[in-house]
Design an enzyme around this catalytic site. Structure first.
Site, PDB file in Angstrom:
ATOM      1  N   LYS A  68       0.911  -1.065  -0.013  1.00 20.18           N
ATOM      2  CA  LYS A  68      -0.110  -0.029  -0.106  1.00 20.18           C
ATOM      3  C   LYS A  68       0.855   1.133   0.101  1.00 20.18           C
ATOM      4  O   LYS A  68       2.004   1.093   0.654  1.00 20.18           O
ATOM      5  CB  LYS A  68      -0.714  -0.033   1.302  1.00 20.18           C
ATOM      6  CG  LYS A  68      -1.965   1.161   1.246  1.00 20.18           C
ATOM      7  CD  LYS A  68      -2.853   0.777   2.320  1.00 20.18           C
ATOM      8  CE  LYS A  68      -3.898   1.854   2.636  1.00 20.18           C
ATOM      9  NZ  LYS A  68      -4.667   1.769   3.840  1.00 20.18           N
ATOM     10  N   SER A 144      -9.705   1.819   3.083  1.00 23.43           N
ATOM     11  CA  SER A 144      -8.970   2.539   2.012  1.00 23.43           C
ATOM     12  C   SER A 144      -7.781   1.688   1.346  1.00 23.43           C
ATOM     13  O   SER A 144      -7.372   2.105   0.511  1.00 23.43           O
ATOM     14  CB  SER A 144      -8.083   3.388   2.756  1.00 23.43           C
ATOM     15  OG  SER A 144      -7.339   2.899   3.671  1.00 23.43           O
ATOM     16  N   SER A 168      -9.650  -0.672   7.431  1.00 15.99           N
ATOM     17  CA  SER A 168      -9.321  -0.387   5.921  1.00 15.99           C
ATOM     18  C   SER A 168      -8.681  -1.715   5.302  1.00 15.99           C
ATOM     19  O   SER A 168      -8.387  -1.771   3.997  1.00 15.99           O
ATOM     20  CB  SER A 168      -8.378   0.782   5.803  1.00 15.99           C
ATOM     21  OG  SER A 168      -9.027   2.061   5.397  1.00 15.99           O
TER      22      SER A 168
END
Ligand code: GLN
Length: 476
Positions: A68, A144, A168
């Site tokens: 990420k 997210s 997330s």
């Protein structure tokens, strides 16, 4: 054979690597062609102008992990999908990245898409445009960590790392039909994770199955003197928890999670999951988590307060983007005005308000007290129960654009995941069904602090007795 390597799990590939049946290069070239074929549609990976997704970018060792964009990678862009960190290249690796390299594996050199600074539940708040859900490209992948979850679901990654502040990792795992684990707060070092809300953030694995989740946890867990909130406790071998008999496991079903707002199809799938675990001898009982209704408001005070403080460092002087103005004060103002997106600004304003003189006691301090009550609800249940089982999210994936203009609606999609962050306990999401429109449904299992092994035992038992984790989206 090479072509299909992308569809295997990390533990399957690991075995072939160890037997010398394949080489790491074979995995990389399989991933490269898969990404070239599918990512123009899915947009799981960032495409920065100076960072082509080809050739050298795929030179790796072991089984590469997709990372990420808020986890620092030495020498490679890390910008939290925000304009304000444009061009930022960290001079060091996050501890999790170091650990992955030490284990003989590697990280992909380009990063996965996310909501700016991890603010969001849909991966629509990114400078790089939204990621699409591989099961239906008109739907969001959740957020997210939507880029990491979509990459794993579409076989554009073998395994990935995400971060979870209020859901997330788990919510996008649920939306994309993959496995996502938020470890206990303190289990995995946050050193090198660009902070959103420091008392809630944790890095964790997003994988194709439970076995890979345990494998990646073995690699990334452990004490780190660079993170003062990491805990100095021995790390168990998590794969040993897999295959353990779950007969007699005591599992609580909190009644507050099965009320209005829960989609009937999600409810039915979770009930079916309960029934299949019951057949394995798991003992279920309805329980109450009394302060559940306060979790979302408490979270949005604490998380925005911490975010407003953490984001103060981005002023155009030390990192990334700087507005052209020559006057110092105007440069600060313009850099932040032009560099942050709308949701980031909303959170900075909310958090600054909650911490401001005269409001601190009424909002922030009060939220901290209610946070303790939420944690105590869990503490008392875990005296009696091994795990708690809930849906991961109230619905399956929603449409791109459906909630972008209604932040409150967006915030409610984390209603079942947020409490685990407030209490600091571990939680997993694993696939447990499909809606009639063919969208994945996720099951959440929570446990006491540092009892990830119980989660793995129960989740693995469920997985071995069902087929949900074997389903793949039909993308081509
Ligand atoms: N969706 C939640 C938020 O917007 C949680 C995000 C997260 O876990 N990073 O804050």
């Amino acid at each position: 054979m090479n072509k299909k390597l992308y569809s295997l799990s990390a533990h399957e590939l690991d075995e072939s690597l160890k037997n010398n049946a394949i080489k790491s290069e074979d995995i990389c070239s399989a991933l490269e062609s898969r990404i070239k074929e599918l990512d123009p549609k899915v947009n799981a990976y960032l495409k920065r102008p100076k960072e082509p997704l080809s050739g050298d970018a795929f030179v790796s060792t072991g089984i590469p992990v997709a990372i990420k964009d808020n986890i620092c990678t030495k020498g490679f862009y890390t910008q939290c999908c925000s304009r304000i960190l444009e061009g930022f290249i960290p001079p060091y690796d996050a501890t999790v990245i170091k650990k992955i390299k030490e284990s003989g594996h590697s990280c992909l050199k380009f990063k996965t898409n996310m909501d700016e600074f991890a603010f969001g539940s849909s991966t629509e708040n990114s400078f790089s445009g939204p990621t699409r859900n591989p099961w239906n490209l008109s739907c969001v992948p959740g957020g997210s960590s939507g880029g990491s979850a979509a990459a794993v679901a579409s076989d554009e990654a073998i395994w990935a790392l995400g971060s979870d502040t209020g859901g997330s990792i788990r919510q996008p795992a649920s939306f994309c039909g993959v496995v996502g684990l938020k470890p206990t707060y303190g289990r995995v070092s946050r050193f090198g994770l660009i902070a959103f809300a420091s008392s809630l953030d944790q890095i964790g694995p997003i994988t194709k199955d439970i076995y890979d989740s345990a494998l990646l946890m073995n690699i990334i867990s452990g004490y780190d003197p660079n993170d003062s909130t990491s805990i100095n406790l021995p790390v168990p071998n998590y794969t040993k928890a897999l295959g353990k008999d779950v007969k007699g496991f005591k599992v609580g079903i909190p009644k507050e999670y099965f009320v209005e707002g829960l989609d009937p199809e999600v409810k039915a799938s979770v009930e079916e999951a309960i029934n299949s675990l019951r057949k394995l001898g798991v003992d279920f009982k309805e329980v109450s988590l009394r302060h559940t209704e306060y979790a979302v408001p408490v979270y949005y005070i604490i998380a925005t307060a911490e975010a407003s403080s953490n984001l103060a460092r981005f002023d155009g002087v030390q990192y990334g983007f700087r507005s052209k103005d020559v006057n110092l004060i105007d440069m600060y103002k313009k850099t932040r005005g032009e560099g942050f997106g709308e949701e980031a600004k909303r959170r900075i304003i909310l958090g600054t308000f909650a911490l401001s003189h005269g409001y601190y006691d009424a909002y922030y301090l009060r939220a901290l007290k209610v946070r303790t009550l939420i944690k105590e609800d869990f503490d008392s249940l875990f005296k009696e129960f091994d795990c708690i089982l809930t849906p991961t999210a109230p619905t399956a994936a929603f449409k791109v654009g459906e909630k972008v203009n209604d932040p409150l609606k967006m915030y409610l999609s984390d209603i079942y995941t947020i409490s685990a962050n407030l209490a600091g306990i571990p939680g997993i999401s694993l696939p447990c069904g499909l809606t009639k429109h063919g969208m994945p449904i996720g099951l959440q299992i929570l446990a006491r602090h540092f009892e990830e092994e119980k989660i793995f035992s129960l989740a693995y038992a469920f997985e071995q007795n069902t087929e949900w984790h074997k389903l793949k989206p039909k993308l081509t």
